[in-house]
Design a protein around this motif. Sequence first.
Motif, PDB file in Angstrom:
ATOM      1  N   HIS A   1       0.843  -1.192   0.000  1.00  0.00           N
ATOM      2  CA  HIS A   1       0.000   0.000   0.000  1.00  0.00           C
ATOM      3  C   HIS A   1       0.887   1.254   0.000  1.00  0.00           C
ATOM      4  CE1 HIS A   1      -3.754  -2.215   0.485  1.00  0.00           C
ATOM      5  NE2 HIS A   1      -3.121  -2.990   1.351  1.00  0.00           N
ATOM      6  N   GLY A   2       1.528   1.491  -1.142  1.00  0.00           N
ATOM      7  CA  GLY A   2       2.464   2.600  -1.245  1.00  0.00           C
ATOM      8  C   GLY A   2       1.831   3.956  -1.060  1.00  0.00           C
ATOM      9  N   ASP A   3       0.611   4.139  -1.543  1.00  0.00           N
ATOM     10  CA  ASP A   3      -0.054   5.436  -1.383  1.00  0.00           C
ATOM     11  C   ASP A   3      -0.311   5.731   0.087  1.00  0.00           C
ATOM     12  OD1 ASP A   3      -0.021   5.782  -4.103  1.00  0.00           O
ATOM     13  OD2 ASP A   3      -2.109   5.153  -4.408  1.00  0.00           O
ATOM     14  N   ALA A   4      -0.695   4.707   0.842  1.00  0.00           N
ATOM     15  CA  ALA A   4      -0.931   4.904   2.273  1.00  0.00           C
ATOM     16  C   ALA A   4       0.371   5.227   2.995  1.00  0.00           C
ATOM     17  CB  ALA A   4      -1.586   3.661   2.868  1.00  0.00           C
ATOM     18  N   VAL A   5       1.469   4.563   2.602  1.00  0.00           N
ATOM     19  CA  VAL A   5       2.770   4.877   3.180  1.00  0.00           C
ATOM     20  C   VAL A   5       3.109   6.344   2.933  1.00  0.00           C
ATOM     21  CG1 VAL A   5       5.248   4.448   3.045  1.00  0.00           C
ATOM     22  CG2 VAL A   5       3.652   2.526   2.997  1.00  0.00           C
ATOM     23  N   ALA A   6       2.871   6.796   1.702  1.00  0.00           N
ATOM     24  CA  ALA A   6       3.195   8.182   1.356  1.00  0.00           C
ATOM     25  C   ALA A   6       2.382   9.163   2.193  1.00  0.00           C
ATOM     26  CB  ALA A   6       2.947   8.415  -0.133  1.00  0.00           C
TER      27      ALA A   6
END
Length: 727
Positions: free
Chosen positions: A599-604
């Motif tokens: 979940h890269g967007d959530a990490v960002a």
Amino acid sequence: MTPMPNLRAADVPTEPDYAVAASGPVETDPRTLKHDDTFAVFDTRGDAVPGAAHGMIHRDVRHLSMFMLTIAGVRPLPLSSTVRDDNGTLTCDLTNPDLPDPDGLPPLTHGLVHLRRSRFLHRAACHESLAVRNFDVRPRRVEIALAFGADFVDLFEIRGARRLRRGTTAPPLVGADTVALAYTGLDDRTRRTTLRFEPAPDTLAADRATFRMTLAPGETRVVFVEIRCDGAPPALGARLAFRAALQASRTALRLRLARAAAVTTSNGHFDEGLRRAAADLAMLVTDKPDGPYPYAGVPWFSTVFGRDAIVTAFETLWSDPAIARGVLFHLAANQATAFDPTADAEPGKILHEVRYGEMAELGEVPFRRYYGSVDSTPLFVMLAGAFLERTGDVAAVRVLWPAVEAAIGWIVEHGDRDGDGFVEYGRRSGDGLVNQGWKDSHDSVFHADGELARGPIAIVEVQAYAFAAFRAAAAIARALDQGATAARLDARADALADAFDAAFFDPGLGTYVLALDGEKRPCRVRSSNAGHALFAGIARPDRAAAVADGLTGTAGHSGWGIRTIAAGEARYNPMSYHNGSVWPHDNALIALGLSRYGHGDAVARVFEGLFRASVYFDVRRMPELFCGFARMRSQGPVAYPVACAPQAWAAAAPLALLQASLGLTIDAAAGRAVFRGPHLPDFLDVVTIRGLAVGRGSLDVEVRRVRDGAAVSVLERRGEVGVTVET
């Protein structure tokens, strides 16, 4: 002399939110120094003021309670007060107020005499140089005095505990340039403070050193002071001791900073935060016989904590695995081997906290060697497995294997109190912590209507940690050619994962419940704890997506970070310690979990919020926590007034957030750095990592943000190492 009776529970600040809030009236922005088992808190003039929570504390006892500078009997005016960027030295610039001249000359107007105090701690001693310079056009005679005292009170007394009896203070021993102060506690231990001055004062008493100086125009005189807490007689004069200790201190600091991978980015503000993090960690790490060990925080948690150190080691593992090694070996050496209800100790359990003061020695507080955390033990095993993967150091984990086996034994035999397969906690002693997860406030575990949960309590993240501990122990067992043991451990992990999903995931909430109480009733509360299931890897992929959405939605995420409790829950309070605030380390572990599940967007979102918050913090220092109020345009985050700073797991959070963003893991056995789905947040265009240790070699890499993710380039490789990028 009989020992003092135990304090009532209400007298002893065992809960973190109470303990910190109950501290004395510390001046705004105190100046803090630390080295090994000694720390000090001063005001902006460099003074330790009586009645405030100031002074020099060595092994949980205050060895210097007053240290105040005066010129002609009055306190000088402050000009500036700064701690070096590397936390090594406190420098205070002061000047005189308007003063009458003792010889009948025109008055000494303010700003003509400059006083510079430079101070640092090293090996149980405080070293100071006091430079006094005359900027007047005529000679001036000035009287400089240093008033001092040592009350030898216990750290818990400073924090608000009340004692009925104390030990005996010895008469001060005053020499020509030395004063020795001593106190024999009710534990029959004598603690000493020795002050040494150079040059010798014109007048030296039991509580004051006075220097009378006649300064020509432009002339500077320097006074050196050494304050020792270990009872050892000074081997050198104060001047030589200052110079030798300063050189040794800075050499050790450079070596400590050079051990980790170096990171630079395209964002100067973020780089400042990384440098602050590195300096804070270097200060908080204490060299133990077992290796480097990060103390939890300054001022009130400057000691060994199990959970805090393990989390810090996880956050720094990719950049400096030596910290994880030191933590593992020290905790293994202090693992519980017997039952002790007063210390919440059971065989195989890992430390929660160690204290060295008089009250701990006498049992007036339960923290002499205290094991009241339910998560330290599975986290210890998790870290051992992660350390093996990161370093490939089979020899080290072979030595650690008995401690790992004992920890697994505790999880199975003592942690699972009712045999249902879950790990529960409940204090064995009335003086211990009520809640024993990382959110250990008395009101941090509750039901949807706000009713406090009654134990034994199975908190959500601990089940996830136990699952990951079984997996980690299985990996270690395989590395040690114990295949049958590994298979049994993997089977336990599989069974726990199934039971966990059935008991803890709540489709109505869209996330995992906070806990099961003693009657196995679920605490149907949306909390950040659920995000740790992603960090530990127990969550099913479809559950992970729902958990991620809840954590980063408007109820879970303030705009600055993920709240400990989502807005709208019964006990949600953005100003509370654990029920709505934002903790950087909590966010960092969750970000690692979000990255694990892709979940890269959530990490960002998590990374961006904490970075934007950090810009508002003093010297870019990430605090222990801050309030969970929603982010507002053109306003910074709301500070939590008594948050510890620096705090090790908060300082290390930016490193873990960067790792999560890069999807970085190290496969030492294969000699490869692996980047899984690397993304860079909007505020970072380029990240450069130099000296990244991989197996027996190392790498320099550059990661550059591109439209669909990030491109990884190898700048230099040393040894047989490689890089794998997975999209």
